[in-house]
Write a protein that holds these residues in place. Structure first.
Motif, PDB file in Angstrom:
ATOM      1  N   ALA A 114       0.829  -1.207   0.000  1.00  0.00           N
ATOM      2  CA  ALA A 114       0.000   0.000   0.000  1.00  0.00           C
ATOM      3  C   ALA A 114       0.861   1.254   0.000  1.00  0.00           C
ATOM      4  N   GLU A 115       1.952   1.216   0.764  1.00  0.00           N
ATOM      5  CA  GLU A 115       2.864   2.364   0.798  1.00  0.00           C
ATOM      6  C   GLU A 115       3.509   2.579  -0.566  1.00  0.00           C
ATOM      7  N   ALA A 116       3.946   1.504  -1.211  1.00  0.00           N
ATOM      8  CA  ALA A 116       4.561   1.616  -2.535  1.00  0.00           C
ATOM      9  C   ALA A 116       3.555   2.142  -3.546  1.00  0.00           C
ATOM     10  N   ARG A 117       2.323   1.663  -3.460  1.00  0.00           N
ATOM     11  CA  ARG A 117       1.257   2.140  -4.360  1.00  0.00           C
ATOM     12  C   ARG A 117       1.038   3.638  -4.187  1.00  0.00           C
ATOM     13  N   ALA A 118       0.940   4.071  -2.947  1.00  0.00           N
ATOM     14  CA  ALA A 118       0.682   5.484  -2.683  1.00  0.00           C
ATOM     15  C   ALA A 118       1.808   6.362  -3.218  1.00  0.00           C
ATOM     16  N   ARG A 119       3.037   5.940  -3.009  1.00  0.00           N
ATOM     17  CA  ARG A 119       4.179   6.731  -3.475  1.00  0.00           C
ATOM     18  C   ARG A 119       4.230   6.775  -4.995  1.00  0.00           C
ATOM     19  N   TYR A 120       3.931   5.620  -5.634  1.00  0.00           N
ATOM     20  CA  TYR A 120       3.929   5.572  -7.104  1.00  0.00           C
ATOM     21  C   TYR A 120       2.866   6.502  -7.669  1.00  0.00           C
ATOM     22  N   LEU A 121       1.657   6.421  -7.143  1.00  0.00           N
ATOM     23  CA  LEU A 121       0.573   7.263  -7.650  1.00  0.00           C
ATOM     24  C   LEU A 121       0.856   8.738  -7.400  1.00  0.00           C
ATOM     25  N   ALA A 122       1.502   9.031  -6.278  1.00  0.00           N
ATOM     26  CA  ALA A 122       1.862  10.420  -5.986  1.00  0.00           C
ATOM     27  C   ALA A 122       2.882  10.940  -6.988  1.00  0.00           C
ATOM     28  N   ASP A 123       3.870  10.119  -7.327  1.00  0.00           N
ATOM     29  CA  ASP A 123       4.878  10.518  -8.314  1.00  0.00           C
ATOM     30  C   ASP A 123       4.243  10.750  -9.682  1.00  0.00           C
ATOM     31  N   ILE A 124       3.333   9.868 -10.063  1.00  0.00           N
ATOM     32  CA  ILE A 124       2.654  10.038 -11.348  1.00  0.00           C
ATOM     33  C   ILE A 124       1.842  11.326 -11.352  1.00  0.00           C
ATOM     34  N   ALA A 125       1.145  11.607 -10.232  1.00  0.00           N
ATOM     35  CA  ALA A 125       0.339  12.824 -10.127  1.00  0.00           C
ATOM     36  C   ALA A 125       1.203  14.085 -10.222  1.00  0.00           C
ATOM     37  N   LEU A 126       2.463  13.979  -9.760  1.00  0.00           N
ATOM     38  CA  LEU A 126       3.389  15.103  -9.837  1.00  0.00           C
ATOM     39  C   LEU A 126       3.954  15.301 -11.237  1.00  0.00           C
ATOM     40  N   GLY A 127       3.700  14.350 -12.118  1.00  0.00           N
ATOM     41  CA  GLY A 127       4.202  14.453 -13.483  1.00  0.00           C
ATOM     42  C   GLY A 127       5.528  13.762 -13.706  1.00  0.00           C
ATOM     43  N   ILE A 128       5.971  12.934 -12.759  1.00  0.00           N
ATOM     44  CA  ILE A 128       7.206  12.169 -12.957  1.00  0.00           C
ATOM     45  C   ILE A 128       7.001  11.180 -14.100  1.00  0.00           C
TER      46      ILE A 128
END
Length: 219
Positions: A136-150
């Motif tokens: 869940a932590e990895a998912r949250a970090r991945y989605l956050a990075d995508i939302a930031l435009g990474i």
């Protein structure tokens, strides 16, 4: 909500050939050809498998879509002869990741063995909860990075080995029998054996006489 799976899958997409294809491929050496399968063909197929005449079995081709965690895919990809494959790439897609978490976790085997697993660990239930939290932590970090435009090709770097990947592969019956035999061995990891059984189930009815003969030879 995070999506979790606990098994590997293999889905039949297409196939070409059958038991008669195998028998005719062997029979062509004598410039013979038949339009219908009969009892002689069953004996011929059994002979081919038991005497390692594997080329007739390559005339049956199978296409599967497979979904597994990354660590299983990398083991399966060691099989290179007689197969072509194309995998979903997270360089191009940024959909929400799916995670593989087994129902049970196991202890290290006794006796100094470096690989494999022993009996169910007495903290298996707690470990499964930890695995869910880590995913869940990895998912949250991945989605956050995508939302930031990474860029997806960089955001993917931090996803764990239990992230599910998918690919399509086309191979001969001989290839799938050899791969399944190795991955169904009792020394193989349980998740990899899951994939072996899924592949065997998807393939077994395409050329049932040939599949049974090949698997009897290997197993």
């Amino acid at each position: 909500m995070m999506k979790i799976i606990n098994k590997c899958t293999a889905t039949l997409l297409d196939s070409m050939g059958d038991d008669l294809s195998v028998a005719n491929a062997a029979r062509v050496s004598f410039d013979k050809w038949k339009d219908e399968l009969d009892g002689k063909d069953e004996r011929l197929i059994a002979y081919l498998a038991s005497h390692n005449h594997w080329t007739p079995f390559t005339h049956v081709q199978v296409k599967l879509r497979m979904e597994t965690p990354i660590f299983v895919a990398r083991q399966w990809f060691k099989h290179q002869v007689g197969v072509s494959r194309n995998e979903v790439s997270r360089r191009y897609v940024d959909d929400e990741p799916v995670f593989y978490i087994p129902d049970k976790f196991h202890a290290r085997p006794e006796g100094g063995i470096k690989q494999g697993s022993g009996s169910v660990h007495f903290h298996s239930h707690e470990m499964r909860g930890i695995a869910i939290d880590r995913s869940a932590e990895a998912r949250a970090r991945y989605l956050a990075d995508i939302a930031l435009g990474i860029a997806p090709e960089e955001a993917r770097m931090f996803l764990p080995q239990n992230t599910v990947t998918a690919w399509v592969e086309t191979g001969s019956l001989a290839y799938f029998a050899r791969a399944c035999a190795l991955r169904l061995d009792t020394h193989a990891q349980n998740a990899t054996r899951q994939l072996g059984w899924a592949v065997a189930e998807a393939v077994k009815d395409i050329a049932p006489l040939s599949w049974a003969a090949l698997m009897e030879k290997y197993l």
